[in-house]
Scaffold this active site. Structure first.
Site, PDB file in Angstrom:
ATOM      1  N   HIS A   1       0.571  -1.033   0.198  1.00  0.00           N
ATOM      2  CA  HIS A   1      -0.542   0.401   0.019  1.00  0.00           C
ATOM      3  C   HIS A   1       0.767   1.390   0.037  1.00  0.00           C
ATOM      4  O   HIS A   1       0.741   2.010  -0.420  1.00  0.00           O
ATOM      5  CB  HIS A   1      -1.243   0.086   1.166  1.00  0.00           C
TER       6      HIS A   1
ATOM      7  N   ARG B   1      -1.997  -5.833  -8.555  1.00  0.00           N
ATOM      8  CA  ARG B   1      -0.859  -6.721  -8.045  1.00  0.00           C
ATOM      9  C   ARG B   1      -1.179  -7.970  -9.723  1.00  0.00           C
ATOM     10  O   ARG B   1      -1.799  -8.493 -10.057  1.00  0.00           O
ATOM     11  CB  ARG B   1      -1.515  -7.754  -6.478  1.00  0.00           C
TER      12      ARG B   1
ATOM     13  N   SER C   1      -2.893  -8.254   3.025  1.00  0.00           N
ATOM     14  CA  SER C   1      -2.612  -7.638   3.937  1.00  0.00           C
ATOM     15  C   SER C   1      -3.473  -9.260   4.946  1.00  0.00           C
ATOM     16  O   SER C   1      -3.395  -9.637   5.925  1.00  0.00           O
ATOM     17  CB  SER C   1      -3.954  -7.204   4.653  1.00  0.00           C
TER      18      SER C   1
ATOM     19  N   LYS D   1     -16.512  -7.428   5.554  1.00  0.00           N
ATOM     20  CA  LYS D   1     -15.409  -7.648   5.568  1.00  0.00           C
ATOM     21  C   LYS D   1     -14.168  -8.268   6.068  1.00  0.00           C
ATOM     22  O   LYS D   1     -13.611  -8.987   6.599  1.00  0.00           O
ATOM     23  CB  LYS D   1     -14.188  -6.624   5.015  1.00  0.00           C
TER      24      LYS D   1
HETATM   25  P1  ADP Z   1      -9.886  -3.356  -0.541  1.00  0.00           P
HETATM   26  O1  ADP Z   1     -10.831  -4.154   0.898  1.00  0.00           O
HETATM   27  O2  ADP Z   1     -10.695  -2.101  -1.208  1.00  0.00           O
HETATM   28  O3  ADP Z   1      -9.490  -4.303  -1.852  1.00  0.00           O
HETATM   29  P2  ADP Z   1      -7.349  -2.935   0.855  1.00  0.00           P
HETATM   30  O4  ADP Z   1      -6.769  -3.050   1.333  1.00  0.00           O
HETATM   31  O5  ADP Z   1      -7.150  -4.601   0.136  1.00  0.00           O
HETATM   32  O6  ADP Z   1      -8.843  -2.359  -0.130  1.00  0.00           O
HETATM   33  O7  ADP Z   1      -6.412  -2.828  -1.296  1.00  0.00           O
HETATM   34  C1  ADP Z   1      -6.516  -1.451  -0.851  1.00  0.00           C
HETATM   35  C2  ADP Z   1      -5.536  -1.191  -2.733  1.00  0.00           C
HETATM   36  O8  ADP Z   1      -4.337  -1.431  -2.452  1.00  0.00           O
HETATM   37  C3  ADP Z   1      -6.442  -2.456  -3.528  1.00  0.00           C
HETATM   38  O9  ADP Z   1      -6.435  -1.856  -4.757  1.00  0.00           O
HETATM   39  C4  ADP Z   1      -5.566  -3.533  -3.599  1.00  0.00           C
HETATM   40  O10 ADP Z   1      -5.533  -4.191  -4.697  1.00  0.00           O
HETATM   41  C5  ADP Z   1      -4.109  -2.672  -3.352  1.00  0.00           C
HETATM   42  N1  ADP Z   1      -3.326  -3.227  -3.078  1.00  0.00           N
HETATM   43  C6  ADP Z   1      -3.222  -4.347  -1.453  1.00  0.00           C
HETATM   44  N2  ADP Z   1      -2.127  -4.505  -1.528  1.00  0.00           N
HETATM   45  C7  ADP Z   1      -1.316  -3.836  -2.622  1.00  0.00           C
HETATM   46  C8  ADP Z   1      -0.051  -4.806  -3.122  1.00  0.00           C
HETATM   47  N3  ADP Z   1       0.730  -5.347  -1.753  1.00  0.00           N
HETATM   48  N4  ADP Z   1       0.529  -3.941  -4.784  1.00  0.00           N
HETATM   49  C9  ADP Z   1      -0.448  -3.134  -4.529  1.00  0.00           C
HETATM   50  N5  ADP Z   1      -1.793  -2.944  -4.317  1.00  0.00           N
HETATM   51  C10 ADP Z   1      -1.982  -3.209  -3.584  1.00  0.00           C
END
Ligand code: ADP
Length: 161
Positions: free
Chosen positions: A17, A90, A128, A41
């Site tokens: 992130h 990703r 995560s 979630k």
């Molecule tokens: P959500 O529940 O909205 O998917 P996340 O916190 O899982 O929330 O992810 C938020 C955004 O960050 C999403 O667009 C996700 O694809 C991106 N994201 C999460 N982890 C990574 C990572 N390791 N590299 C790049 N983007 C990421």
């Protein structure tokens, strides 16, 4: 002034992130990281804790604000006068879900664009969920999250039966 909103659950914020936030500052003048309540979630950390961790990790970035939000994302984006939603892609299975979300948001509001950024390869597999799994099994977290986030993960998961 180009303003982007980076929404997510951030349960918790990872180095992936943070990489997306840093990259988005090359494209936007200002970013709002919008931490979604997302009770469906069933996050490990409540929204206040997730917000605190995002603030901590981004404290050295100028032009980054952090807020929590609830409700329709396109309305939130409009209210702030932002030009775009920022999402990370990703190497794994993000594309279909992100494509669906981006087109749904466009249907809801034609004015709001979604911009996708790719993280550095070393973070392109990080989620995560996997990090929570590693933490619950006592694995090393340093490569995945900020040290303070690692500490909070250890404390939280240690307390669980
Ligand atoms: P959500 O529940 O909205 O998917 P996340 O916190 O899982 O929330 O992810 C938020 C955004 O960050 C999403 O667009 C996700 O694809 C991106 N994201 C999460 N982890 C990574 C990572 N390791 N590299 C790049 N983007 C990421």
């Amino acid at each position: 002034m180009k303003l982007g909103v980076y929404p997510g659950t951030f349960d918790p914020i990872t180095r992936g992130h943070a990489d997306i936030i840093a990259r988005s500052l090359r494209v936007f003048d200002r970013i709002i990281v919008a931490v979604a309540h997302n009770p469906n979630k069933r996050p490990l950390f409540d929204v206040t804790e997730r917000l605190e961790m995002v603030k901590l990790v981004t404290k050295d970035f100028t032009h980054v604000e952090v807020e929590s939000f609830d409700g329709l994302l396109v309305q939130y984006v409009k209210k702030h006068g932002a030009q775009a939603i920022i999402r990370g892609l990703r190497a794994t299975s993000d594309f279909e879900y992100e494509f669906q979300m981006a087109l749904t948001n466009r249907k809801l509001d034609e004015q709001v664009e979604t911009v996708f950024l790719m993280p550095s390869e070393e973070y392109s597999y990080l989620t995560s969920s996997i990090i929570k799994e590693v933490a619950s099994l006592g694995g090393a977290l340093a490569d995945f999250v900020h040290p303070e986030v690692a500490e909070r993960l250890r404390c939280r998961l240690r307390r669980q039966p």
